[in-house]
Motif scaffolding. Structure first.
Motif, short mmCIF file in Angstrom:
data_model
loop_
_atom_site.label_atom_id
_atom_site.label_comp_id
_atom_site.label_asym_id
_atom_site.label_seq_id
_atom_site.Cartn_x
_atom_site.Cartn_y
_atom_site.Cartn_z
N GLU A 1 -33.39 -85.20 -64.06
CA GLU A 1 -32.76 -85.14 -65.47
C GLU A 1 -33.77 -85.99 -66.35
OE1 GLU A 1 -28.65 -84.73 -67.44
OE2 GLU A 1 -29.20 -86.84 -67.50
N ILE A 2 -34.30 -85.53 -67.47
CA ILE A 2 -35.09 -86.30 -68.51
C ILE A 2 -34.35 -86.49 -69.47
CG2 ILE A 2 -36.99 -86.03 -69.98
CD1 ILE A 2 -37.24 -84.64 -66.62
N TYR A 3 -33.91 -87.61 -69.83
CA TYR A 3 -32.95 -87.95 -71.05
C TYR A 3 -33.77 -88.80 -71.73
CZ TYR A 3 -28.37 -89.43 -73.20
OH TYR A 3 -27.51 -89.73 -73.95
N CYS A 4 -33.90 -88.34 -73.12
CA CYS A 4 -34.50 -89.11 -74.07
C CYS A 4 -34.34 -88.63 -75.80
CB CYS A 4 -36.04 -89.22 -74.05
SG CYS A 4 -36.67 -87.66 -74.21
N PHE A 5 -34.70 -89.26 -76.85
CA PHE A 5 -34.70 -88.70 -77.92
C PHE A 5 -35.95 -88.42 -78.63
CE2 PHE A 5 -30.98 -90.87 -76.68
CZ PHE A 5 -29.72 -90.40 -77.65
N THR A 6 -35.94 -87.28 -79.30
CA THR A 6 -37.59 -87.04 -79.85
C THR A 6 -37.40 -87.94 -81.10
OG1 THR A 6 -36.30 -85.29 -81.14
CG2 THR A 6 -37.45 -84.81 -79.21
N SER A 7 -38.58 -87.93 -81.77
CA SER A 7 -38.92 -88.82 -83.25
C SER A 7 -38.42 -87.87 -84.42
CB SER A 7 -40.41 -89.16 -82.99
OG SER A 7 -41.15 -88.03 -83.09
N THR A 8 -37.97 -86.81 -84.17
CA THR A 8 -37.67 -85.98 -85.24
C THR A 8 -36.42 -85.07 -85.15
OG1 THR A 8 -38.41 -84.13 -86.67
CG2 THR A 8 -38.92 -83.97 -84.39
#
Length: 416
Positions: free
Chosen positions: A361-368
């Motif tokens: 799983e890839i868990y992160c937040f985009t910059s937009t």
């Protein structure tokens, strides 16, 4: 002149019907003249006060028709005041005209107040805080109250009775009124709670699956909330449902400046293995892996040295895996990606393996938070990760397709 006036009075006394019709004509003319003068003075004075012509007011959505409605009160006042002074007019006619004029005055004032409330709502909706604290529900409630009071006063004026007498009879009707206006009462309570607790605002992205609503709030009224779904349809939801049913408001995500990306790559567990020296040297050429491989190898060497004699057996030693290296590469790739918000959590983790493979799983937040840009960033990241998987000796797991079955059949036939 006095003789002519006296002669005219004598003539009126001798012709009562003519005197009555002349009196009515004079009263109507006076009321029309009063209406004409007042409208000209009030309307022109209002436009001069605003320093803009009427057409410009209408273009800006400023409905000043309540002034014209108030001007209609003047001729009604003239009629109600002067109808009793018309000579030889039957008392019943005078009484009915007086009562109807008073009822008309009450109705006109009520409609003017409602128009004024609508104008206030229009002007307030242009303010920035109107998106967070709309007053449309309160305006609608005041409108209902005004209509109710107006109805009572009009009935009292038509029948020439005190409004208190009518109000005293409403006690027995309260149960019926509560039944009739139960939706309004519940909606009012919900509107107050929504406004005071800042539950939803116009422009919020709201998701309520049980009512098939998923989109932006475009209107908050006393009884209903309108949501424009992503397929451009509009769902109308009772206001009270936002206090009784669960729903998701995406405002927090939009205000945070980052939208969560949480997606897994299903890996074939049989492709997981230890890296040999040649593979380690090849992966060490990756810029994003150089620091990780150096530190990891140093850590593993120190661990293996501490094993002493037991470290001579490979089964007892620690070694670098292709999956762990790929996790480290993916995390460094996210940290260097311009589309990923670097001020929010970033994580690459394994989930519980299943018959469908090993989820990474890839868990992160985009910059937009913009939907189109978010999907583009997410797709770009996974495009790269899927394409570079073979460099680590890993395979993506997927169920056999028709092509796989046909290829297996051909291999069996060739072998035979």
């Amino acid at each position: 002149m006095q003789e002519q006036l006296a002669h005219f009075q004598v003539w009126l006394s001798a012709h009562p019907q003519s005197a009555m019709w002349l009196g009515l004509a004079a009263l109507i003319t006076l009321s029309w003249l009063a209406n004409f003068i007042v409208k000209r003075i009030l309307l022109r004075g209002m436009f001069r006060l605003l320093d803009m012509p009427k057409a410009q007011c209408e273009e800006r959505g400023m409905d000043l028709s309540f002034v014209a409605r108030l001007a209609n009160v003047v001729p009604a006042l003239v009629i109600s005041t002067g109808i009793g002074k018309v000579p030889h007019l039957p008392e019943a006619v005078a009484k009915i005209t007086y009562n109807v004029s008073n009822a008309f005055i009450i109705l006109t004032v009520a409609l003017a107040i409602i128009k004024l409330l609508n104008l206030i709502n229009t002007l307030y909706s242009r303010r920035e805080e109107a998106k967070h604290k709309p007053i449309k529900g309160y305006i609608q409630l005041l409108t209902i109250v005004i209509y109710a009071v107006t109805l009572i006063l009009i009935i009292a004026a038509l029948f020439d009775r005190s409004p208190l007498i009518l109000l005293s009879g409403l006690g027995a009707m309260m149960a019926v009124l509560m039944l009739i206006f139960q939706d309004t009462i519940l909606s009012l309570v919900a509107s107050v709670q929504i406004s005071s607790n800042d539950v939803i605002r116009v422009g919020d992205w709201v998701e309520m699956p049980q009512l098939h609503a998923d989109g932006d709030v475009i209107d908050i009224a006393l009884h209903t909330v309108k949501i424009q779904n992503w397929d451009r349809t509009i769902t109308t939801i009772p206001t009270r449902r936002f206090m009784t049913d669960s729903f998701k408001n995406w405002r927090g995500m939009q205000e945070s400046g980052g939208r969560r990306m949480k997606r897994s790559i299903m890996l074939d567990q049989q492709s997981v293995h230890f890296l040999d020296k040649e593979q380690t040297q090849r992966l060490n050429k990756f810029k994003l892996l150089q620091e990780y491989l150096t530190n990891k190898q140093q850590e593993i060497d120190e661990w293996n040295i501490a094993l002493a004699e037991q470290g001579k057996e490979p089964v007892n030693t620690r070694r670098i895996t292709n999956l762990g290296t790929f996790r480290a590469y993916t995390l460094q790739y996210l940290k260097s990606h311009a589309g990923v918000n670097q001020n929010m959590i970033q994580m690459v983790r394994q989930l519980s393996p299943s018959a469908d493979g090993l989820p990474l799983e890839i868990y992160c937040f985009t910059s937009t938070t913009a939907w189109v840009q978010y999907e583009g960033i997410q797709s770009d990241i996974f495009d790269h990760l899927l394409a570079i998987l073979p460099e680590f000796g890993l395979r993506v797991y997927q169920h056999p397709s028709g092509m796989d079955v046909r290829a297996l059949v051909r291999q069996v036939r060739q072998a035979n």
